[in-house]
Structures are given as structure tokens and as C-alpha cells.
Design a protein around this motif. Structure first.
Motif, PDB file in Angstrom:
ATOM      1  N   GLY A   1     -63.788  73.921  22.054  1.00 21.55           N
ATOM      2  CA  GLY A   1     -62.869  74.768  21.056  1.00 21.55           C
ATOM      3  C   GLY A   1     -63.244  74.642  19.656  1.00 21.55           C
ATOM      4  N   SER A   2     -63.324  73.468  19.134  1.00 23.28           N
ATOM      5  CA  SER A   2     -63.697  73.093  17.687  1.00 23.28           C
ATOM      6  C   SER A   2     -64.913  73.811  17.311  1.00 23.28           C
ATOM      7  N   LEU A   3     -66.049  73.626  18.272  1.00 23.20           N
ATOM      8  CA  LEU A   3     -67.103  74.338  17.916  1.00 23.20           C
ATOM      9  C   LEU A   3     -66.982  75.866  18.112  1.00 23.20           C
ATOM     10  N   ASN A   4     -66.125  76.188  18.973  1.00 22.39           N
ATOM     11  CA  ASN A   4     -66.133  77.862  19.028  1.00 22.39           C
ATOM     12  C   ASN A   4     -65.655  78.419  17.792  1.00 22.39           C
ATOM     13  N   GLY A   5     -64.687  77.590  17.313  1.00 21.97           N
ATOM     14  CA  GLY A   5     -63.910  78.056  16.005  1.00 21.97           C
ATOM     15  C   GLY A   5     -64.896  78.434  14.864  1.00 21.97           C
TER      16      GLY A   5
ATOM     17  N   LEU B   1     -68.089  78.710  14.952  1.00 24.42           N
ATOM     18  CA  LEU B   1     -69.183  79.881  15.436  1.00 24.42           C
ATOM     19  C   LEU B   1     -68.416  81.373  15.282  1.00 24.42           C
ATOM     20  N   ASP B   2     -67.088  81.325  15.565  1.00 23.80           N
ATOM     21  CA  ASP B   2     -66.510  82.528  15.796  1.00 23.80           C
ATOM     22  C   ASP B   2     -66.314  83.038  14.111  1.00 23.80           C
ATOM     23  N   ARG B   3     -66.154  82.113  13.372  1.00 20.83           N
ATOM     24  CA  ARG B   3     -65.985  82.251  11.652  1.00 20.83           C
ATOM     25  C   ARG B   3     -67.467  82.750  11.308  1.00 20.83           C
ATOM     26  N   ALA B   4     -68.406  81.895  11.451  1.00 19.15           N
ATOM     27  CA  ALA B   4     -69.888  82.211  10.995  1.00 19.15           C
ATOM     28  C   ALA B   4     -70.317  83.655  11.843  1.00 19.15           C
ATOM     29  N   PHE B   5     -70.152  84.029  12.771  1.00 18.62           N
ATOM     30  CA  PHE B   5     -70.323  85.318  13.457  1.00 18.62           C
ATOM     31  C   PHE B   5     -69.726  86.300  12.689  1.00 18.62           C
ATOM     32  N   SER B   6     -68.574  86.046  12.376  1.00 16.47           N
ATOM     33  CA  SER B   6     -67.638  87.303  11.696  1.00 16.47           C
ATOM     34  C   SER B   6     -67.940  87.538  10.285  1.00 16.47           C
ATOM     35  N   LEU B   7     -68.400  86.550   9.753  1.00 15.99           N
ATOM     36  CA  LEU B   7     -68.809  86.944   8.234  1.00 15.99           C
ATOM     37  C   LEU B   7     -70.097  87.455   8.387  1.00 15.99           C
ATOM     38  N   TYR B   8     -71.235  87.095   9.471  1.00 15.64           N
ATOM     39  CA  TYR B   8     -72.450  87.705   9.385  1.00 15.64           C
ATOM     40  C   TYR B   8     -72.235  89.129   9.498  1.00 15.64           C
ATOM     41  N   LYS B   9     -71.679  89.333  10.770  1.00 15.29           N
ATOM     42  CA  LYS B   9     -71.498  90.737  11.269  1.00 15.29           C
ATOM     43  C   LYS B   9     -70.542  91.812  10.122  1.00 15.29           C
ATOM     44  N   ASN B  10     -69.695  91.045   9.911  1.00 12.39           N
ATOM     45  CA  ASN B  10     -68.580  91.991   9.029  1.00 12.39           C
ATOM     46  C   ASN B  10     -68.633  91.989   7.604  1.00 12.39           C
ATOM     47  N   LYS B  11     -69.251  90.993   6.649  1.00  9.78           N
ATOM     48  CA  LYS B  11     -69.473  90.922   5.531  1.00  9.78           C
ATOM     49  C   LYS B  11     -70.937  90.638   5.000  1.00  9.78           C
ATOM     50  N   PRO B  12     -71.701  91.574   5.198  1.00 11.78           N
ATOM     51  CA  PRO B  12     -72.939  91.317   4.676  1.00 11.78           C
ATOM     52  C   PRO B  12     -73.216  90.921   3.281  1.00 11.78           C
ATOM     53  N   ASP B  13     -72.888  91.387   2.340  1.00 12.44           N
ATOM     54  CA  ASP B  13     -72.869  91.081   1.111  1.00 12.44           C
ATOM     55  C   ASP B  13     -72.534  89.706   0.892  1.00 12.44           C
ATOM     56  N   GLU B  14     -71.248  89.180   1.397  1.00 10.32           N
ATOM     57  CA  GLU B  14     -70.841  87.746   1.267  1.00 10.32           C
ATOM     58  C   GLU B  14     -71.835  86.811   1.914  1.00 10.32           C
TER      59      GLU B  14
ATOM     60  N   PHE C   1     -70.427  75.976   7.582  1.00  6.77           N
ATOM     61  CA  PHE C   1     -69.115  76.223   8.548  1.00  6.77           C
ATOM     62  C   PHE C   1     -69.091  74.769   9.069  1.00  6.77           C
ATOM     63  N   VAL C   2     -67.754  74.416   9.001  1.00  6.41           N
ATOM     64  CA  VAL C   2     -67.568  72.668   9.442  1.00  6.41           C
ATOM     65  C   VAL C   2     -66.386  72.813  10.486  1.00  6.41           C
ATOM     66  N   PHE C   3     -66.828  71.934  11.406  1.00  9.38           N
ATOM     67  CA  PHE C   3     -65.493  71.501  12.277  1.00  9.38           C
ATOM     68  C   PHE C   3     -65.267  70.245  12.709  1.00  9.38           C
ATOM     69  N   ASP C   4     -64.264  69.845  13.083  1.00  5.70           N
ATOM     70  CA  ASP C   4     -63.812  68.275  13.062  1.00  5.70           C
ATOM     71  C   ASP C   4     -64.050  67.713  14.685  1.00  5.70           C
ATOM     72  N   GLY C   5     -63.603  68.341  15.591  1.00  7.55           N
ATOM     73  CA  GLY C   5     -63.261  67.882  16.930  1.00  7.55           C
ATOM     74  C   GLY C   5     -64.728  67.744  17.615  1.00  7.55           C
ATOM     75  N   ILE C   6     -64.698  66.983  18.884  1.00  8.24           N
ATOM     76  CA  ILE C   6     -65.940  67.005  19.446  1.00  8.24           C
ATOM     77  C   ILE C   6     -65.696  67.696  20.781  1.00  8.24           C
ATOM     78  N   ASP C   7     -64.723  68.736  20.980  1.00  6.93           N
ATOM     79  CA  ASP C   7     -64.182  69.590  21.812  1.00  6.93           C
ATOM     80  C   ASP C   7     -65.058  70.951  21.609  1.00  6.93           C
TER      81      ASP C   7
END
Length: 617
Positions: free
Chosen positions: A566-570, A572-585, A558-564
């Protein structure tokens, strides 16, 4: 923002945030039955253990261990689960001896045109490691050895080096080397470290004395200038003439000046010099009279085409930069990733010097030493694992959670799944192993601590801060979070614990503002920790976002571009979503990351090409 104090991170200080954290304290209270706390390094970093010793849970964890019985660490068989209340922390227990020389792949193809390479360096893993420089030297040296080349590493014999880590240590040469008008009696020892031949240079004066690699009571800049000459003096006295002398960072950047303006005029004719720049922010700023102490005339280097520090032109006095001098005087230079090379040509005061010397400037991505970083053989892990057999990784996660007093994510089993109250509970563990310096994105690390907790995850930060202000702020964070059930902030460095954390982690966080290469993301992938990184330098060359469909075959994190924040949140949100909701992926992503070849064997050939481009035939 009213009535706030700006702290070392450039954000409102912890004093201003303390009230809101206390308001949220109720959500992070420990469950009933919490064990007694214990202390890490100082009273300010207390850790309380949640009650993870229930009989049902231990049966489940022991079953996991049994499922990986063929890979369990023999030293841990029959032992009890670790606990924060243990007198000896779990990462300080006795571990088996690790002969990494036997881990070198036997099927590496040998080069036909062999050469002698000597690395001159201030660091080498594991005996004199502070940052990534030490890992790079050891990994590259081992890779070139495995390809059939003759390789030596020359290192200061720091007083803090543990001699038990050196095999067959022998005094081989006693000679004198010049410093500040005197010839200093100097010893050279030979030994082996992790199967790599090392020459240790030990002057009889105060240089390199102290408890740590850096930060002794002596003048470090003068010590490394002395070391640079002492290495060449040793080669002259012994008649050693390698094909390549590979110097690293500002600490040994005086060596090219000494070689071409002194020792090449004497007896050293064969060697050619390559310089690797690991971090352009360290210039080796130097006064003319300091350089003169090695026997050169410092004044003749105070020109724009040699070694003057361009930032000081017109100042009184003007100063020199050892790194700039090394760039001008070497035969070829490299930095540690292709993207960082582009960045250094476009910004920074040394860019004009690099552009003038562009024809012999290469961006070569670092590798990792896969003999040392190998979850299938790692002596520090309670259970070994690999990409095909990941059960051991789950066990490592539970082991670290219990040892740090973090809740273990499972409280029962239903059809092989971890569940809590009938609902599957998935708690990702994020680790951040780093030096706590501005480059590493301190405000993003502190924000991630809060965000990971809010997302229902766990996070462990392992690292030290050389700056006292930063250290104090992280101590305050540790006081606030280490008694809770989600966050552990450990202000120290431990090689053993870092191995365990990579093995335990579901995700590794590297939010650097700039990163010449970065090793944490590559080590994390090797151990099945999916990287979340900011797109810069070597991070951009090694981590590719799973949602970048134009590059889906490379996707591994998971990659983000900004130094803010909000960029980090985006990310982490994607990483947590995949981990919790799509275990096989997620499992597929873990395996893909583990199977990526980030080894030195994959990248050392690029260095061999650079060596061959400048060597004397």
C-alpha cells in the motif's frame, strides 16, 4: 490465505497467482498485427512486438529524431528502427569507442596539498563491475585525479577481464607473494582504464580464474586474503609508499591487519589506511586457519577487541570477521551516506565495534561518475539530450519501446501533441535496474509490475538473481508478462541497455528494504527519470518528496516509508497522476532532477578531508 504456497519473495507464489493473472489476460492481449516473438537469454523469456511500424507513426518518430539532429548518434543515422525480431538486439550493436578521459571537466579546481592515493578493490567499472562498488571506485578515483592527486587502482587480474578495455597494458613487476606455506609467483601489470591508472595483480595459481568476477571454482575468501597481502608485497618490492591506501568492503579488509602487524614492521612506513563499508551485510566471515594462510597467526585475532565475529562467541569453532578486523585496524573508516551511518550505529552486530571507533567514522554520500553517466555525450544513446533540450529523451523512449516490442505512446499528431482517437494518451515508462536480491525489496518489485500495468503504464525490469529460487520466480513472471504490451522482465545485466533504459525512462523505481547509498536514483535523475524510492539510507539523503512542503526547494521525486504494498501504491499513484495530469509540472520536475549535482566532484572533497586527517606529514 488458503491453499497458497509461499515463494522466494515471502508472498504467495506465482502458482497461486497464475489463475487471477489469466483471468485478466484479456485486458493485456496484443493488438492485431503483432510481429513474431524473439527470445532473450532463454526460451522462457519470449517477447512479442506490437505493430509499431505503421507509416504515420514512423514519420512522427523520424520527425522527433530530426528535431534533435545535432545530437543524433552518427552510428544510427540512416538505420532502421529496432525491433524484437532483429537478429541482434539493439543494445548489442556496435557502438563508437568512448574516451571518457576527455569528458573530465577542465575547470575543476586543483587541491594545493597533493597526495598519492591507492585504491585496493575487488571491483572497478567498467572492466570488473558487479554492483555499485565498481562505479564508486572509478568515480572517486577520477574525481581525485581531476583535483591533481596521484591515484592508482589495484585490482585482481580476473581472467574474465576484457583486455581490449585496457590501454597500454604492460608487465611491470614479477615477484612472489606468500600463501599457505608457499611463495606464489605473481605478475603485476600496469594499464589505463577510462583514463585511470590501474595495477593488475595476477597470481600464477588458480585464483581469479573463471568466466565471472565472482563465483569461480577457487576459494574466494582465501583469494582475497592473498590479494590483500600481494598488494602490500608489491609496494614493498617496488618501494611504492603512497600516502593513503583506501580499501573497500570485506574483500580487502585483511589488508589493514597485514599492514600494521607485518609490513609496517618491515619497510612500509608512510601509508595510512582508510576503509569504506559499502554494505554492512557482507562481513567476510573467516576461519582462523584461513587467515593464517596469509602468514598472520589467525588465533591472535579471535578476541572481541580485534576480529572475532561476535555472533559466533561460544560456538565451536568461533569465527573471525575480516570486515570487523578492518574497522579495528584502519586509521579511518567511512560508509556511503550519512543516513546509513546512523543506521549502522543503531542496528546490527557490528554497531558496538563502530561505536567504539566512532571518532574516525564518516558518512560520505556517494557520487556518480558524470563522465560515464552523461546523456549529452553517452555513446549508447540513439539521440543525446540535456535538461534544456529534452526532445532527445522522448526519442530515446520511443527507440527503446520499439526495440522491446512495447507500444509507442503516440499514434498521431494534433497541434504537436501525441493523441489516440482525439484524446491525448500518456503512458509513463517505469524502469527498475537492480540486482534481484532480498535487500532490493523483491516483493515490492513484483507488486509494482502488476500495479504499473493496472495504472496504464509500462515497466522494464533489468537484473539478475544470484539465488536460484528468485531466478525461477522471475522467469515465471517473465513468461506471464513478456508477451503482453506493458511489461518486460530481462533477467540479465547489460551496461549498454542500462544506459538506454535510464534515458528512456520517465520514472526509476528503487523500493529497497535498506540501501546504503544507491546509485540508480542518482543516475536516473541525471537522465531525467524521476525517482520513486523508499526512505532509507542514501535514498533518504538524495530523494525528497514533492509533497513535503517543508523541503519544497529540494523536492525531486516520490518517497514512501513502509515496506508494504500500500505504501508503494501511494507513491506510484501520485507519480502517475502528476505525469498524466500536469505535464508542465512534470517537465519542470524532470529538469530539476537533471540539474541536481550528484557528481563525484561535489563529494570527493569529503574524502580528501578524511585522507588529510590521517596522513603522515
Amino acid at each position: 490465505m488458503e491453499n497458497t504456497v509461499v515463494g522466494a519473495f515471502g508472498h504467495p507464489s506465482l502458482v497461486a497467482r497464475r489463475a487471477s493473472l489469466r483471468r485478466n489476460k484479456k485486458s493485456s492481449r496484443l493488438p492485431a498485427g503483432a510481429a513474431a516473438s524473439y527470445r532473450l537469454n532463454s526460451p522462457s523469456r519470449r517477447i512479442k512486438a506490437v505493430d509499431t511500424n505503421s507509416q504515420d507513426l514512423n514519420v512522427h518518430l523520424e520527425a522527433r529524431a530530426e528535431s534533435a539532429a545535432d545530437t543524433i548518434n552518427p552510428a544510427l543515422k540512416g538505420s532502421v528502427w529496432p525491433s524484437p525480431s532483429d537478429e541482434t538486439p539493439f543494445w548489442k550493436k556496435e557502438f563508437p569507442t568512448w574516451d571518457v578521459s576527455v569528458e573530465v571537466p577542465a575547470d575543476v579546481e586543483k587541491d594545493s596539498d597533493l597526495m598519492h592515493i591507492i585504491h585496493v578493490t575487488a571491483e572497478m567499472a567498467p572492466i570488473a563491475k558487479v554492483g555499485g562498488l565498481g562505479d564508486v571506485v572509478t568515480g572517486l578515483a577520477r574525481a581525485c585525479l581531476s583535483r591533481g592527486h596521484t591515484v592508482d587502482v589495484v585490482l585482481p587480474f580476473y581472467e574474465c577481464i576484457e583486455k581490449r578495455q585496457i590501454t597500454d597494458l604492460t608487465l611491470i613487476t614479477t615477484y612472489n607473494s606468500f600463501h599457505d606455506g608457499d611463495w606464489i609467483p605473481t605478475n603485476a601489470y600496469r594499464g589505463e582504464v577510462s583514463g585511470i591508472p590501474v595495477i593488475f595483480v595476477e597470481p600464477s595459481n588458480q585464483f581469479f580464474k573463471g568466466k565471472y568476477v565472482y563465483g569461480g571454482s577457487y576459494n574466494e575468501l582465501e583469494a582475497y586474503i592473498f590479494f590483500s597481502r600481494a598488494c602490500l608485497e608489491w609496494m614493498q618490492v617496488t618501494g611504492v609508499q603512497p600516502d593513503i591506501i583506501h580499501v573497500h568492503e570485506w574483500q580487502t579488509s585483511a589488508l589493514p591487519l597485514l599492514y600494521w602487524d607485518m609490513y609496517h614492521q618491515l619497510s612500509l612506513k608512510r601509508p595510512r589506511i582508510t576503509l569504506t563499508i559499502h554494505n554492512m551485510e557482507h562481513y567476510g566471515e573467516c576461519r582462523q586457519e584461513q587467515l593464517s594462510k596469509c602468514g598472520l597467526d589467525g588465533a591472535i585475532y579471535a578476541t572481541t577487541d580485534r576480529a572475532v565475529d561476535d555472533r559466533t562467541i561460544g560456538h565451536n569453532p568461533e569465527r573471525l570477521s575480516l570486515l570487523k578486523g578492518g574497522i579495528v585496524y584502519d586509521n579511518a573508516r567511512s560508509t556511503v551516506s550519512p543516513t546509513y551511518l546512523k543506521e549502522t550505529l543503531c542496528s546490527g552486530w557490528l554497531s558496538s565495534t563502530l561505536i567504539r571507533n566512532r571518532d574516525k567514522y564518516f558518512g560520505i554520500l556517494n557520487g556518480i561518475d558524470t563522465a560515464i553517466w552523461n546523456p549529452a555525450t553517452d555513446i549508447y544513446l540513439p539521440v543525446k539530450f540535456n535538461a534544456q533540450k529534452l526532445e532527445g529523451k522522448k526519442f530515446c523512449k520511443n527507440y527503446v519501446q520499439k526495440g522491446l516490442g512495447l507500444p509507442v505512446e503516440s499514434a498521431g499528431i494534433v497541434e504537436g501533441k501525441d493523441v489516440v482517437n482525439g484524446t491525448q494518451r500518456k503512458v509513463p515508462l517505469v524502469v527498475c535496474i537492480t540486482r534481484l536480491v532480498a535487500q532490493k525489496g523483491l516483493h515490492l518489485i513484483t507488486h509494482a509490475i502488476k500495479n504499473v500495468e493496472e495504472l496504464g503504464g509500462q515497466m522494464v525490469v533489468l537484473g539478475k538473481a544470484p539465488d536460484d529460487r528468485v531466478e525461477r520466480e522471475f522467469k515465471d513472471l517473465a513468461d506471464l508478462y513478456n508477451e503482453g504490451p506493458a511489461i518486460r522482465i530481462l533477467l540479465m545485466y547489460s551496461e549498454e541497455l542500462s544506459h538506454m533504459l535510464y534515458a528512456a525512462a520517465d520514472m526509476v523505481l528503487v523500493p529497497s528494504l535498506y540501501e546504503p547509498c544507491g546509485l540508480a536514483q542518482m543516475i536516473g535523475m541525471r537522465y531525467g527519470a524521476v525517482p520513486t524510492v523508499r526512505r532509507t539510507g542514501g535514498l533518504a539523503d538524495t530523494v525528497f518528496d514533492i509533497d513535503d512542503h517543508s523541503n519544497s526547494h529540494m523536492a525531486n521525486g516520490f518517497v514512501f516509508d513502509g515496506i508494504d504494498e500500500g505504501s508503494l501504491n501511494g507513491a506510484l499513484d501520485r507519480a502517475f497522476s502528476l505525469y498524466k495530469n500536469k505535464p508542465d509540472e512534470w517537465t519542470g520536475l524532470v529538469r530539476k532532477a537533471m540539474e541536481r549535482d550528484n557528481s563525484w566532484n561535489n563529494t570527493a572533497g569529503n574524502y580528501i578531508e578524511v585522507y588529510n586527517s590521517v596522513r603522515v606529514r
